[in-house]
Design a protein around this motif. Structure first.
Motif, PDB file in Angstrom:
ATOM      1  N   ILE A 194       9.708 -15.271   1.109  1.00 57.86           N
ATOM      2  CA  ILE A 194      10.705 -14.836   0.130  1.00 57.86           C
ATOM      3  C   ILE A 194      10.123 -14.027  -1.016  1.00 57.86           C
ATOM      4  N   TRP A 195       8.815 -13.958  -1.122  1.00 58.11           N
ATOM      5  CA  TRP A 195       8.243 -13.235  -2.263  1.00 58.11           C
ATOM      6  C   TRP A 195       7.003 -12.471  -1.864  1.00 58.11           C
ATOM      7  N   SER A 196       6.875 -11.247  -2.328  1.00 53.74           N
ATOM      8  CA  SER A 196       5.627 -10.518  -2.154  1.00 53.74           C
ATOM      9  C   SER A 196       5.366  -9.734  -3.427  1.00 53.74           C
ATOM     10  N   ALA A 197       4.087  -9.515  -3.707  1.00 51.87           N
ATOM     11  CA  ALA A 197       3.715  -8.839  -4.948  1.00 51.87           C
ATOM     12  C   ALA A 197       4.193  -7.401  -4.929  1.00 51.87           C
ATOM     13  N   PRO A 198       4.640  -6.886  -6.057  1.00 53.53           N
ATOM     14  CA  PRO A 198       5.031  -5.479  -6.092  1.00 53.53           C
ATOM     15  C   PRO A 198       3.814  -4.593  -5.870  1.00 53.53           C
ATOM     16  N   ALA A 199       4.007  -3.514  -5.118  1.00 48.09           N
ATOM     17  CA  ALA A 199       2.888  -2.609  -4.849  1.00 48.09           C
ATOM     18  C   ALA A 199       2.742  -1.628  -5.995  1.00 48.09           C
ATOM     19  N   GLU A 200       1.522  -1.216  -6.207  1.00 43.89           N
ATOM     20  CA  GLU A 200       1.292  -0.258  -7.283  1.00 43.89           C
ATOM     21  C   GLU A 200       1.817   1.107  -6.850  1.00 43.89           C
ATOM     22  N   PRO A 201       2.699   1.701  -7.645  1.00 42.02           N
ATOM     23  CA  PRO A 201       3.236   3.006  -7.232  1.00 42.02           C
ATOM     24  C   PRO A 201       2.161   4.085  -7.338  1.00 42.02           C
TER      25      PRO A 201
ATOM     26  N   ASP B 179     -17.495 -21.668 -18.868  1.00 42.89           N
ATOM     27  CA  ASP B 179     -17.950 -21.053 -17.619  1.00 42.89           C
ATOM     28  C   ASP B 179     -16.972 -21.315 -16.465  1.00 42.89           C
ATOM     29  N   TYR B 180     -15.745 -21.727 -16.780  1.00 41.57           N
ATOM     30  CA  TYR B 180     -14.759 -21.949 -15.724  1.00 41.57           C
ATOM     31  C   TYR B 180     -14.357 -20.604 -15.111  1.00 41.57           C
ATOM     32  N   VAL B 181     -14.369 -20.540 -13.794  1.00 41.38           N
ATOM     33  CA  VAL B 181     -13.981 -19.316 -13.101  1.00 41.38           C
ATOM     34  C   VAL B 181     -12.573 -19.524 -12.552  1.00 41.38           C
ATOM     35  N   ASP B 182     -11.618 -18.759 -13.056  1.00 42.48           N
ATOM     36  CA  ASP B 182     -10.246 -18.948 -12.585  1.00 42.48           C
ATOM     37  C   ASP B 182     -10.065 -18.281 -11.230  1.00 42.48           C
ATOM     38  N   PRO B 183      -9.144 -18.827 -10.405  1.00 39.70           N
ATOM     39  CA  PRO B 183      -8.977 -18.251  -9.064  1.00 39.70           C
ATOM     40  C   PRO B 183      -8.508 -16.803  -9.150  1.00 39.70           C
ATOM     41  N   ASP B 184      -8.982 -16.008  -8.204  1.00 38.87           N
ATOM     42  CA  ASP B 184      -8.643 -14.583  -8.200  1.00 38.87           C
ATOM     43  C   ASP B 184      -7.239 -14.411  -7.615  1.00 38.87           C
ATOM     44  N   ASP B 185      -6.234 -14.494  -8.475  1.00 39.48           N
ATOM     45  CA  ASP B 185      -4.858 -14.329  -7.994  1.00 39.48           C
ATOM     46  C   ASP B 185      -4.171 -13.193  -8.744  1.00 39.48           C
ATOM     47  N   TYR B 186      -4.954 -12.192  -9.114  1.00 38.98           N
ATOM     48  CA  TYR B 186      -4.386 -11.075  -9.871  1.00 38.98           C
ATOM     49  C   TYR B 186      -3.634 -10.144  -8.942  1.00 38.98           C
ATOM     50  N   GLU B 187      -2.399  -9.840  -9.330  1.00 41.96           N
ATOM     51  CA  GLU B 187      -1.592  -8.918  -8.547  1.00 41.96           C
ATOM     52  C   GLU B 187      -1.163  -7.774  -9.449  1.00 41.96           C
ATOM     53  N   TYR B 188      -0.756  -6.686  -8.807  1.00 39.43           N
ATOM     54  CA  TYR B 188      -0.286  -5.566  -9.610  1.00 39.43           C
ATOM     55  C   TYR B 188       0.984  -5.965 -10.356  1.00 39.43           C
ATOM     56  N   GLU B 189       1.060  -5.597 -11.613  1.00 38.79           N
ATOM     57  CA  GLU B 189       2.297  -5.783 -12.371  1.00 38.79           C
ATOM     58  C   GLU B 189       2.526  -4.518 -13.191  1.00 38.79           C
ATOM     59  N   PRO B 190       3.782  -4.133 -13.337  1.00 35.88           N
ATOM     60  CA  PRO B 190       4.048  -2.839 -13.969  1.00 35.88           C
ATOM     61  C   PRO B 190       3.547  -2.726 -15.402  1.00 35.88           C
ATOM     62  N   THR B 191       3.448  -3.830 -16.124  1.00 41.37           N
ATOM     63  CA  THR B 191       3.080  -3.745 -17.531  1.00 41.37           C
ATOM     64  C   THR B 191       1.657  -4.209 -17.792  1.00 41.37           C
ATOM     65  N   ALA B 192       0.834  -4.189 -16.752  1.00 42.57           N
ATOM     66  CA  ALA B 192      -0.509  -4.747 -16.918  1.00 42.57           C
ATOM     67  C   ALA B 192      -1.312  -3.964 -17.932  1.00 42.57           C
ATOM     68  N   HIS B 193      -2.109  -4.670 -18.707  1.00 44.63           N
ATOM     69  CA  HIS B 193      -3.054  -3.976 -19.573  1.00 44.63           C
ATOM     70  C   HIS B 193      -4.361  -3.797 -18.811  1.00 44.63           C
ATOM     71  N   ASP B 194      -5.341  -3.181 -19.441  1.00 43.93           N
ATOM     72  CA  ASP B 194      -6.503  -2.669 -18.719  1.00 43.93           C
ATOM     73  C   ASP B 194      -7.219  -3.711 -17.860  1.00 43.93           C
ATOM     74  N   GLU B 195      -7.589  -4.836 -18.466  1.00 38.10           N
ATOM     75  CA  GLU B 195      -8.420  -5.796 -17.737  1.00 38.10           C
ATOM     76  C   GLU B 195      -7.672  -6.391 -16.550  1.00 38.10           C
ATOM     77  N   VAL B 196      -6.388  -6.748 -16.792  1.00 37.63           N
ATOM     78  CA  VAL B 196      -5.593  -7.341 -15.717  1.00 37.63           C
ATOM     79  C   VAL B 196      -5.382  -6.326 -14.598  1.00 37.63           C
ATOM     80  N   LEU B 197      -5.106  -5.085 -14.995  1.00 33.66           N
ATOM     81  CA  LEU B 197      -4.883  -4.033 -13.999  1.00 33.66           C
ATOM     82  C   LEU B 197      -6.140  -3.830 -13.158  1.00 33.66           C
ATOM     83  N   GLN B 198      -7.286  -3.839 -13.820  1.00 29.55           N
ATOM     84  CA  GLN B 198      -8.558  -3.640 -13.126  1.00 29.55           C
ATOM     85  C   GLN B 198      -8.798  -4.779 -12.119  1.00 29.55           C
ATOM     86  N   ARG B 199      -8.543  -6.004 -12.565  1.00 25.00           N
ATOM     87  CA  ARG B 199      -8.765  -7.147 -11.670  1.00 25.00           C
ATOM     88  C   ARG B 199      -7.755  -7.148 -10.532  1.00 25.00           C
TER      89      ARG B 199
END
Lengths: 216, 210
Positions: A194-201, B179-199
């Motif tokens: 039901i959910w997938s991450a939006p793709a970067e345009p 030194d906690y390493v958070d899980p790599d669950d970064y996804e693209y989001e339209p309003t991401a700032h630099d670091e989040v977008l890079q990850r």
């Protein structure tokens, strides 16, 4: 039936309608929300039901404390990873037809706590959401607007054909996977059905139209 | 009553206790008292029961993680260089940190004074992370010590119910450690700032589009 003819008959004291209209009118006019709140948005939700904003005007004054008696889940507040399985379980326990309003920035995406170690990045990763309300928290008017939007959505649903609501489709799921607790995150972290991450345009550079987004 | 006076009182009444006043560089200048863990329990009982102090309320318990940090300080030393005495700058490297710290804020409802700040430190950040629990002394420390255990991994000996508080039981690691390493669950989001977008881009290129 012609709308003009219908209203003409109405003036003469004859009501003409269809099963679909009557059925949808019944569904949309007596929505019983589930009585639960997760964080500060719940305060706004409570305010919406009280005398000043009076959600009862739209047929939703009966907040039920049991998922078996409710058909609208208002996810009002931050969904922590620890709480997420319980929210999905409550949704699964609700009887069809059921609807979900995702209220506030946290319930939509995790809001200011996004990427935090304990906050789910939006409840729509695990249950289907009908209406989203942005805000932190949204005002009661926004919740009423979302509620009216949900009523319009219900009203427009055909009862036959491929666009009929989910609960009328044979084989369509009415329960969704409840995530379990993993070492660092929920497992799975999202329901891929039901959910997938939006793709970067693809970026288009404005001056040269280069689709790679880099100036040459 | 100032913290210096309290320190003298403790030294007079709890024999052999190692105490240290820690300065605070901020404008408030509030001092805090570092107590050796082995003496913490008698010190706490004394602070609570002494008639003149009556610190009967512990309002806050919190944890701090101090990872190992190398600090270099420059000092001027006189040295003989080519038979001539000269002033030479010498860089001295010292290591600080490498322990977990727990901070307690104490008030007296009876005498209406406070807050006083107590601290204690573990020996290191991995093995010897045991500290005495003050829940038997101040009941209000219960949940807050559980929170410090949950997020920092300090083990409180003598706590009646030491379980995780905010995270689930299956969770491993302690998320507030530096030194906690958070899980790599970064996804693209339209309003991401630099670091989040890079990850997010890194994540997508590693796992492919989902």
């Amino acid at each position: 039936m012609d709308e003009q003819l219908k209203s003409e008959l109405r003036r003469q004291g004859v009501v003409a309608t269809s099963i679909q209209e009557l059925y949808n009118w019944g569904r949309k006019s007596s929505i019983w929300p589930l009585n639960f709140g997760l964080a500060c948005c719940a305060i706004e939700m409570i305010a919406t039901t009280m005398a000043r904003y009076d959600l009862a005007r739209f047929g939703a004054e009966v907040f039920r404390p049991s998922p078996r008696q409710a058909d609208l889940m208002i996810v009002a507040g931050t969904v922590t990873k620890k709480m997420a399985p319980q929210v999905v379980r409550l949704y699964n326990q609700m009887a069809e037809p059921k609807y979900v309003i995702s209220m506030g920035a946290c319930a939509i995406s995790g809001g200011p706590f996004k990427q935090g170690y304990n906050v789910l990045k939006g409840i729509d990763r695990f249950i289907p959401v009908d209406v989203y309300i942005p805000g932190c928290p949204p005002r009661p008017e926004a919740l009423i607007d979302a509620f009216l939007m949900l009523q319009k959505k219900i009203d427009a649903q055909p009862l036959t054909g491929p666009d009929r609501p989910r609960f009328m489709q044979e084989g369509a799921p009415s329960e969704f996977t409840i995530p379990t607790f993993g070492a660092h995150d929920l497992e799975p972290t999202k329901n891929r059905e039901i959910w997938s991450a939006p793709a970067e345009p693809a970026l288009v550079h404005i001056t040269n139209g280069n689709p790679n987004g880099r100036p040459e | 009553m100032t913290l210096e006076e309290i320190k003298t009182e403790i030294e007079a009444n709890v024999p052999g206790c190692r105490l240290e006043l820690i300065a605070n560089g901020s404008p408030s200048g509030q001092l805090s008292l570092l107590v050796a863990p082995e003496h913490m329990l008698p010190v706490a009982i004394f602070l609570r029961d002494a008639a003149g102090l009556a610190l009967d309320y512990c309002s806050n318990v919190t944890g701090i993680d101090w990872p190992v940090k190398e600090v270099s300080t420059k000092t001027k030393v006189k040295k003989l260089v080519d038979g001539v005495e000269r002033e030479v700058e010498e860089v001295v490297k010292t290591q600080t940190g490498g322990y977990l710290e727990v901070v307690y804020h104490l008030y007296s409802m009876e005498k209406k004074h406070g807050p006083y700040t107590l601290r204690m430190r573990t020996e290191d950040r991995s093995e010897r992370v045991h500290l005495p629990s003050l829940t038997p002394v101040w009941r209000s420390a219960d949940f807050q010590e559980r929170e410090v255990f949950d997020l920092y991994g300090v083990i409180f000996d003598g706590h009646p119910d030491l379980r995780r508080l905010l995270m689930w039981d299956e969770f491993v690691d302690h998320p507030m450690r530096r030194d906690y390493v958070d899980p790599d669950d970064y996804e693209y989001e339209p309003t991401a700032h630099d670091e989040v977008l890079q990850r997010a881009r890194q994540h997508t290129s590693e796992l492919g589009a989902e």
